[in-house]
Design a protein around this motif. Structure first.
Motif: not given
Length: 101
Positions: A76-101, A19-22
């Motif tokens: 600044a909006s473009v920078v925020v968009f790409f920072v949120l894209k990175y955070l989305r990857k972090v959240v997905n990695r965390e989700f995958d790590a927890r689901s495989h544990a 939602i923040l990325q959109v």
């Protein structure tokens, strides 16, 4: 074997980041459009002010400064968009790590 327990906080984090990325993309587009209008709209703004019989006119320097400010907000909006894209990857990695544990 222990059952996999899904963490709702991680799922909600992914939704919240999306939602923040959109929102960042929307405001980036808005700021880009407004900066283009500020750079190219000096004569149009003065024409509208004359139509409504306003006493003042907009100076070219003022519209240029407003365009620069809006362009910086777009960047600044473009920078925020790409920072949120990175955070989305972090959240997905965390989700995958927890689901495989």
């Amino acid at each position: 074997m222990t059952p996999i327990i899904k963490d709702p906080i991680i799922e909600l984090s992914g939704i919240f980041v999306s939602i923040l990325q959109v929102t960042a993309a929307f405001f980036g587009g808005l700021f880009l459009w407004l900066s283009i209008m500020a750079f190219n709209g000096h004569a149009m703004i003065n024409m509208v002010l004359e139509l409504v019989e306003a006493p003042g006119h907009v100076d070219l320097v003022e519209t240029f400064f407003a365009g620069i400010v809006l362009l910086v907000l777009f960047m600044a909006s473009v920078v925020v968009f790409f920072v949120l894209k990175y955070l989305r990857k972090v959240v997905n990695r965390e989700f995958d790590a927890r689901s495989h544990a």
